[in-house]
Design a protein around this motif. Structure first.
Motif, PDB file in Angstrom:
ATOM      1  N   SER A  34       0.809  -1.225   0.000  1.00 60.36           N
ATOM      2  CA  SER A  34       0.000   0.000   0.000  1.00 60.36           C
ATOM      3  C   SER A  34       0.838   1.268   0.000  1.00 60.36           C
ATOM      4  O   SER A  34       0.305   2.362   0.173  1.00 60.36           O
ATOM      5  CB  SER A  34      -0.926  -0.018   1.215  1.00 60.36           C
ATOM      6  OG  SER A  34      -0.193  -0.282   2.399  1.00 60.36           O
ATOM      7  N   LYS A  35       2.149   1.125  -0.220  1.00 62.37           N
ATOM      8  CA  LYS A  35       3.007   2.326  -0.276  1.00 62.37           C
ATOM      9  C   LYS A  35       2.470   3.296  -1.333  1.00 62.37           C
ATOM     10  O   LYS A  35       2.074   2.871  -2.423  1.00 62.37           O
ATOM     11  CB  LYS A  35       4.452   1.925  -0.596  1.00 62.37           C
ATOM     12  CG  LYS A  35       4.615   1.323  -1.973  1.00 62.37           C
ATOM     13  CD  LYS A  35       6.041   0.869  -2.239  1.00 62.37           C
ATOM     14  CE  LYS A  35       6.155   0.383  -3.670  1.00 62.37           C
ATOM     15  NZ  LYS A  35       7.370  -0.398  -3.935  1.00 62.37           N
ATOM     16  N   GLY A  36       2.450   4.569  -0.976  1.00 64.07           N
ATOM     17  CA  GLY A  36       1.977   5.569  -1.928  1.00 64.07           C
ATOM     18  C   GLY A  36       0.467   5.641  -2.069  1.00 64.07           C
ATOM     19  O   GLY A  36      -0.046   6.476  -2.809  1.00 64.07           O
ATOM     20  N   MET A 200       6.109 -10.236  -7.061  1.00 66.78           N
ATOM     21  CA  MET A 200       5.398  -8.967  -7.034  1.00 66.78           C
ATOM     22  C   MET A 200       4.353  -9.006  -8.166  1.00 66.78           C
ATOM     23  O   MET A 200       4.096 -10.067  -8.732  1.00 66.78           O
ATOM     24  CB  MET A 200       6.385  -7.810  -7.200  1.00 66.78           C
ATOM     25  CG  MET A 200       7.590  -8.008  -6.313  1.00 66.78           C
ATOM     26  SD  MET A 200       8.813  -6.695  -6.102  1.00 66.78           S
ATOM     27  CE  MET A 200       8.485  -5.437  -7.251  1.00 66.78           C
ATOM     28  N   SER A 201       3.786  -7.858  -8.504  1.00 68.76           N
ATOM     29  CA  SER A 201       2.706  -7.862  -9.502  1.00 68.76           C
ATOM     30  C   SER A 201       3.072  -8.615 -10.780  1.00 68.76           C
ATOM     31  O   SER A 201       2.255  -9.351 -11.323  1.00 68.76           O
ATOM     32  CB  SER A 201       2.315  -6.425  -9.869  1.00 68.76           C
ATOM     33  OG  SER A 201       1.629  -5.831  -8.808  1.00 68.76           O
ATOM     34  N   GLY A 202       4.314  -8.427 -11.245  1.00 67.00           N
ATOM     35  CA  GLY A 202       4.685  -8.970 -12.550  1.00 67.00           C
ATOM     36  C   GLY A 202       5.066 -10.436 -12.546  1.00 67.00           C
ATOM     37  O   GLY A 202       5.160 -11.059 -13.611  1.00 67.00           O
ATOM     38  N   VAL A 215       3.598 -13.227  -1.210  1.00 61.00           N
ATOM     39  CA  VAL A 215       3.769 -12.434  -2.425  1.00 61.00           C
ATOM     40  C   VAL A 215       3.360 -11.005  -2.091  1.00 61.00           C
ATOM     41  O   VAL A 215       2.399 -10.780  -1.361  1.00 61.00           O
ATOM     42  CB  VAL A 215       2.978 -12.996  -3.623  1.00 61.00           C
ATOM     43  CG1 VAL A 215       3.575 -14.316  -4.087  1.00 61.00           C
ATOM     44  CG2 VAL A 215       1.498 -13.191  -3.293  1.00 61.00           C
ATOM     45  N   ARG A 216       4.142 -10.063  -2.589  1.00 62.22           N
ATOM     46  CA  ARG A 216       3.922  -8.648  -2.254  1.00 62.22           C
ATOM     47  C   ARG A 216       3.373  -7.941  -3.486  1.00 62.22           C
ATOM     48  O   ARG A 216       4.106  -7.673  -4.427  1.00 62.22           O
ATOM     49  CB  ARG A 216       5.253  -8.016  -1.819  1.00 62.22           C
ATOM     50  CG  ARG A 216       6.012  -8.833  -0.741  1.00 62.22           C
ATOM     51  CD  ARG A 216       7.334  -8.171  -0.420  1.00 62.22           C
ATOM     52  NE  ARG A 216       8.144  -7.905  -1.601  1.00 62.22           N
ATOM     53  CZ  ARG A 216       9.088  -8.718  -2.093  1.00 62.22           C
ATOM     54  NH1 ARG A 216       9.381  -9.855  -1.481  1.00 62.22           N
ATOM     55  NH2 ARG A 216       9.756  -8.394  -3.174  1.00 62.22           N
ATOM     56  N   VAL A 217       2.072  -7.676  -3.468  1.00 62.28           N
ATOM     57  CA  VAL A 217       1.439  -7.169  -4.680  1.00 62.28           C
ATOM     58  C   VAL A 217       0.898  -5.754  -4.459  1.00 62.28           C
ATOM     59  O   VAL A 217       0.103  -5.515  -3.556  1.00 62.28           O
ATOM     60  CB  VAL A 217       0.302  -8.126  -5.129  1.00 62.28           C
ATOM     61  CG1 VAL A 217      -0.369  -7.584  -6.385  1.00 62.28           C
ATOM     62  CG2 VAL A 217       0.870  -9.524  -5.392  1.00 62.28           C
ATOM     63  N   GLY A 218       1.376  -4.823  -5.285  1.00 64.74           N
ATOM     64  CA  GLY A 218       0.944  -3.432  -5.211  1.00 64.74           C
ATOM     65  C   GLY A 218       0.098  -3.032  -6.397  1.00 64.74           C
ATOM     66  O   GLY A 218      -1.132  -2.966  -6.323  1.00 64.74           O
ATOM     67  N   THR A 219       0.747  -2.774  -7.541  1.00 67.30           N
ATOM     68  CA  THR A 219       0.037  -2.164  -8.670  1.00 67.30           C
ATOM     69  C   THR A 219      -1.082  -3.041  -9.245  1.00 67.30           C
ATOM     70  O   THR A 219      -2.104  -2.512  -9.672  1.00 67.30           O
ATOM     71  CB  THR A 219       1.022  -1.782  -9.803  1.00 67.30           C
ATOM     72  OG1 THR A 219       1.925  -2.845 -10.011  1.00 67.30           O
ATOM     73  CG2 THR A 219       1.807  -0.560  -9.436  1.00 67.30           C
TER      74      THR A 219
HETATM   75  C1  LIG Z   1       6.692  -1.661  -4.323  1.00 67.92           C
HETATM   76  C2  LIG Z   1       7.125  -2.986  -3.868  1.00 67.92           C
HETATM   77  C3  LIG Z   1       6.384  -4.138  -4.175  1.00 67.92           C
HETATM   78  C4  LIG Z   1       5.123  -4.125  -5.024  1.00 67.92           C
HETATM   79  O1  LIG Z   1       5.447  -3.945  -6.350  1.00 67.92           O
HETATM   80  P1  LIG Z   1       4.293  -4.028  -7.500  1.00 67.92           P
HETATM   81  O2  LIG Z   1       5.069  -4.259  -8.732  1.00 67.92           O
HETATM   82  O3  LIG Z   1       3.596  -2.721  -7.461  1.00 67.92           O
HETATM   83  O4  LIG Z   1       3.408  -5.145  -7.143  1.00 67.92           O
HETATM   84  C5  LIG Z   1       6.816  -5.348  -3.664  1.00 67.92           C
HETATM   85  N1  LIG Z   1       7.924  -5.430  -2.905  1.00 67.92           N
HETATM   86  C6  LIG Z   1       8.657  -4.356  -2.582  1.00 67.92           C
HETATM   87  C7  LIG Z   1       9.857  -4.520  -1.727  1.00 67.92           C
HETATM   88  C8  LIG Z   1       8.293  -3.099  -3.055  1.00 67.92           C
HETATM   89  O5  LIG Z   1       9.045  -2.038  -2.736  1.00 67.92           O
END
Ligand SMILES: *Cc1c(COP(=O)(O)O)cnc(C)c1O
Length: 238
Positions: A34-36, A200-202, A215-219
């Motif tokens: 949720s950064k940003g 991550m997202s990709g 898994v760390r999913v943002g965008t």
């Molecule tokens: C921003 C970030 C993510 C998420 O990236 P997305 O491509 O937006 O899913 C995951 N891990 C770390 C460490 C990040 O800084």
């Protein structure tokens, strides 16, 4: 696409990747990055059932956490400076981005002061990319015992940001290497490490197939991060 639609699609992809790998869906935590993103969106995500959020800046997290429901859980995933360790230990249930012995020592010191034990992951930079933080593979093993000896720190596993590529299949070997490095760490420690935070997202599907437990999913979840708005907002909140 609404956040709920995005989440449904991500969930479906996580389940499919788990099925391909013969893993249970419950063995993978979806960490919502949720950064940003503003507190309103985080509340919307929480209403959709998400409960664990990743932030990369301590100041931003501190302000936002106070504006979000108290039941949410927060993890630090960005580079941490030693002068922010006190707040980080206070705000986060886990610090995923421990990238030096000195940082681990400072977290240990602040955790001791706050009468806490801090779960951490060691951030690994397998490709040795100069733009990224993290231990190189041999440095993880070299520092493992010293970090493990810190009384207020618990090592829960490894974290990695894989090299960016438009073709996630290309990073499969790197995910596999991280899993193998975790096994080496477990052997050295004589204890299991529960977590492998990668994907991550990709590339989260390939990461799950290679053993990711987080898994760390943002965008893919929130949409692209609003850079300008984010800056204005940060200033507003200061
Ligand atoms: C921003 C970030 C993510 C998420 O990236 P997305 O491509 O937006 O899913 C995951 N891990 C770390 C460490 C990040 O800084």
């Amino acid at each position: 696409m609404s956040l709920a639609d995005n989440l449904a699609s991500i969930e479906q992809r996580i389940s499919a990747a788990c099925a391909r790998a013969g893993r249970d869906r419950s063995s993978v935590l979806l960490l919502a990055v949720s950064k940003g993103m503003p507190p309103e969106l985080i509340r919307e995500a929480a209403d959709c059932g998400l409960s664990v959020f990743g932030e990369s800046k301590v100041q931003e997290a501190k302000l936002k956490i106070s504006m979000c429901p108290g039941r949410l859980r927060w993890q630090m995933i960005g580079h941490l400076q030693s002068n922010k360790c006190r707040d980080a230990v206070h705000c986060f249930e886990m610090i995923q981005s421990v990238d030096s012995l000195a940082l681990a020592q400072e977290i240990n010191k602040q955790a001791d002061k706050q009468a806490k034990t801090m779960p951490i992951l060691l951030e690994v930079n397998l490709a040795g990319e100069s733009t990224k933080f993290g231990f190189k593979a041999d440095e993880v093993l070299a520092n493992l015992d010293a970090i493990n000896a810190l009384p207020k720190i618990e090592i829960h596993g490894l974290m990695m940001i894989a090299p960016w590529t438009p073709e996630p299949e290309k990073v499969r070997p790197v995910f596999r290497q991280l899993r193998e490095l975790k096994a080496q760490c477990e052997e050295k420690l004589g204890a299991p490490l529960p977590h492998l935070s990668m994907g991550m997202s990709g590339d989260f599907e390939v990461a799950i197939e290679e053993g990711a437990t987080m898994v760390r999913v943002g965008t893919s979840l929130f949409g692209s991060r609003p850079k300008v708005v984010k800056q204005a907002r940060a200033e507003e909140m200061e």
